[in-house]
Design a protein around this motif. Structure first.
Motif, PDB file in Angstrom:
ATOM      1  N   SER A 214       1.314  31.672 -36.551  1.00 34.86           N
ATOM      2  CA  SER A 214       1.274  32.485 -37.777  1.00 34.86           C
ATOM      3  C   SER A 214       2.656  32.988 -38.142  1.00 34.86           C
ATOM      4  O   SER A 214       3.018  33.046 -39.311  1.00 34.86           O
ATOM      5  N   CYS A 259      -0.005  27.167 -48.784  1.00 38.17           N
ATOM      6  CA  CYS A 259      -0.853  28.002 -47.923  1.00 38.17           C
ATOM      7  C   CYS A 259       0.043  28.661 -46.874  1.00 38.17           C
ATOM      8  O   CYS A 259       1.254  28.443 -46.856  1.00 38.17           O
ATOM      9  N   THR A 260      -0.540  29.459 -46.004  1.00 38.17           N
ATOM     10  CA  THR A 260       0.257  30.104 -44.954  1.00 38.17           C
ATOM     11  C   THR A 260       0.282  29.187 -43.723  1.00 38.17           C
ATOM     12  O   THR A 260      -0.602  28.329 -43.568  1.00 38.17           O
ATOM     13  N   GLN A 263      -3.012  29.358 -41.883  1.00 33.64           N
ATOM     14  CA  GLN A 263      -4.085  28.597 -42.533  1.00 33.64           C
ATOM     15  C   GLN A 263      -3.961  27.106 -42.236  1.00 33.64           C
ATOM     16  O   GLN A 263      -4.957  26.429 -41.975  1.00 33.64           O
ATOM     17  N   LYS A 286      -6.823  41.952 -43.642  1.00 31.66           N
ATOM     18  CA  LYS A 286      -5.950  41.054 -44.427  1.00 31.66           C
ATOM     19  C   LYS A 286      -5.779  39.709 -43.709  1.00 31.66           C
ATOM     20  O   LYS A 286      -5.891  38.643 -44.318  1.00 31.66           O
ATOM     21  N   ASN A 287      -5.527  39.757 -42.397  1.00 32.14           N
ATOM     22  CA  ASN A 287      -5.363  38.510 -41.628  1.00 32.14           C
ATOM     23  C   ASN A 287      -6.690  37.763 -41.512  1.00 32.14           C
ATOM     24  O   ASN A 287      -6.722  36.530 -41.543  1.00 32.14           O
ATOM     25  N   GLN A 290      -7.233  35.873 -44.670  1.00 26.32           N
ATOM     26  CA  GLN A 290      -6.336  34.713 -44.679  1.00 26.32           C
ATOM     27  C   GLN A 290      -6.917  33.598 -43.797  1.00 26.32           C
ATOM     28  O   GLN A 290      -6.922  32.424 -44.175  1.00 26.32           O
ATOM     29  N   ASN A 291      -7.441  33.986 -42.622  1.00 29.32           N
ATOM     30  CA  ASN A 291      -7.992  32.983 -41.700  1.00 29.32           C
ATOM     31  C   ASN A 291      -9.188  32.237 -42.297  1.00 29.32           C
ATOM     32  O   ASN A 291      -9.304  31.023 -42.120  1.00 29.32           O
TER      33      ASN A 291
END
Length: 342
Positions: A214, A259-260, A263, A286-287, A290-291
């Motif tokens: 991450s 994307c992150t 992700q 928040k995480n 995102q996941n």
């Protein structure tokens, strides 16, 4: 409920959300325990989002993570989730010990039921394999607990292929939990093919490389004095330099895809097959959000091949755990049943 798809985990009838929630870091190992009310809110948010497969262990805390979950499951919440916990590992005089003898199995199960305030555990894993006790003996007691209605399904964690086969012959195993991510691929040679041959589901823990996939190397700057990760070989300075290359490749590809990095790393695990359920842990809503975004990311065969090329086994430096710790559960195959009874 959210719209996270459901998958069949293994071939014994268990159905779970396609992504689970690892609860360990809420209580242990990744810094001090987090505020209870915040963690209960996070667990409820996960369930309302459709992530209903919750993973804990009596070892997390020890015991405090199961107690946290018991509080989160009050008021009709229990019926909405698939609850997984584990037994078999404990600390004694600062050292990690492993037990799989029948008396311990039963006592551990009954203690977990009490802490969790439930009548039945959906998926009960042997957290680490006791190399002094034949796996058939451990499984025999688990089979009794299934017959008594205290457990629905059985799992193994960090077991080798031959142990999985022997256990499955006593009572079909529903899931094997193992570390699987772009930086932990050693189970792909033997363990994953064995699970697939036997119809056993795969639960991927630490799918984000304990946060490394991450955040990359700057993650180490955020560790508190209570965080256990600096003791892991892959986070040591001499290995971090090499390992950051993997993160840089993943980060660059994530940027291209919009994307992150987390992700993208999670999507890679999801693309391994419908028999795989990653259980990323987090302590922040928040995480978490995102996941679950990883479930909608599509990777082409070319993109999968590109990620595979960055993440070959020799591209990551350092063992997954300190060698002394691995030796406590991976010294050898468990003894044969005949040697135990004779």
């Amino acid at each position: 409920m959210g719209s996270v798809k459901r998958i069949k985990l293994g071939s014994q009838g268990l159905e779970v959300s396609a992504q689970g929630l690892g609860c360990m870091s809420m209580s242990a190992f990744y810094g001090p325990p987090k505020p209870e009310s915040d963690m209960i809110s996070l667990i409820h948010h996960a369930i309302n989002s459709g992530v209903t497969f919750l993973d804990t262990s009596d070892f997390y805390g020890p015991f405090t993570n199961e107690i946290l979950l018991s509080k989160a499951l009050q008021g009709g919440v229990r019926e909405k989730v698939e609850l997984a916990t584990k037994f078999g590992v404990y600390f004694e005089d600062g050292n990690m010990k492993v037990r799989g003898d029948p008396a311990y199995v039963r006592a551990a199960c009954e203690a977990s039921l009490k802490r969790l305030q439930v009548d039945c555990i959906d998926l009960y894993y042997q957290h680490r394999i006791d190399t002094r006790v034949p796996i058939e003996v451990t499984m025999g007691e688990l089979k009794k607990l299934v017959e008594e209605g205290k457990i629905k399904y059985i799992g193994l964690s960090e077991a080798c292929a031959s142990t999985i086969r022997r256990a499955h012959a006593v009572l079909p195993i529903t899931a094997v939990q193992l570390e699987w991510s772009l930086w932990a691929r050693d189970s792909e040679d033997e363990i994953i093919p064995t699970c697939r041959e036997l119809g056993i589901g795969i639960v991927a823990y630490s799918p984000l490389g304990r946060g490394f996939l991450s955040t990359g190397p700057k993650l180490v700057e955020t560790f508190s004095s209570e965080d256990q990760r600096p003791g892991l070989p892959r986070f040591k300075p001499e290995n971090l330099e090499q390992n950051k290359k993997l993160f840089e490749h993943v980060n660059a590809m994530a940027t291209r895809k919009g994307c992150t990095p987390s992700q993208l790393a999670l999507a890679w695990v999801h693309h391994q097959g419908d028999d795989v359920c990653p259980i990323p842990g987090t302590t922040k809503i928040k995480n978490f959000n995102q996941n679950i975004g990883a479930l909608s990311i599509k990777l082409s065969p070319e993109e999968m091949a590109e990620l595979d090329s960055y993440a070959s086994t020799d591209s990551v430096q350092g063992d997954r755990y300190p060698s002394g710790l691995i030796a406590t559960w991976k010294e050898s195959e468990t003894p044969s049943l005949s040697s135990w009874t004779s």
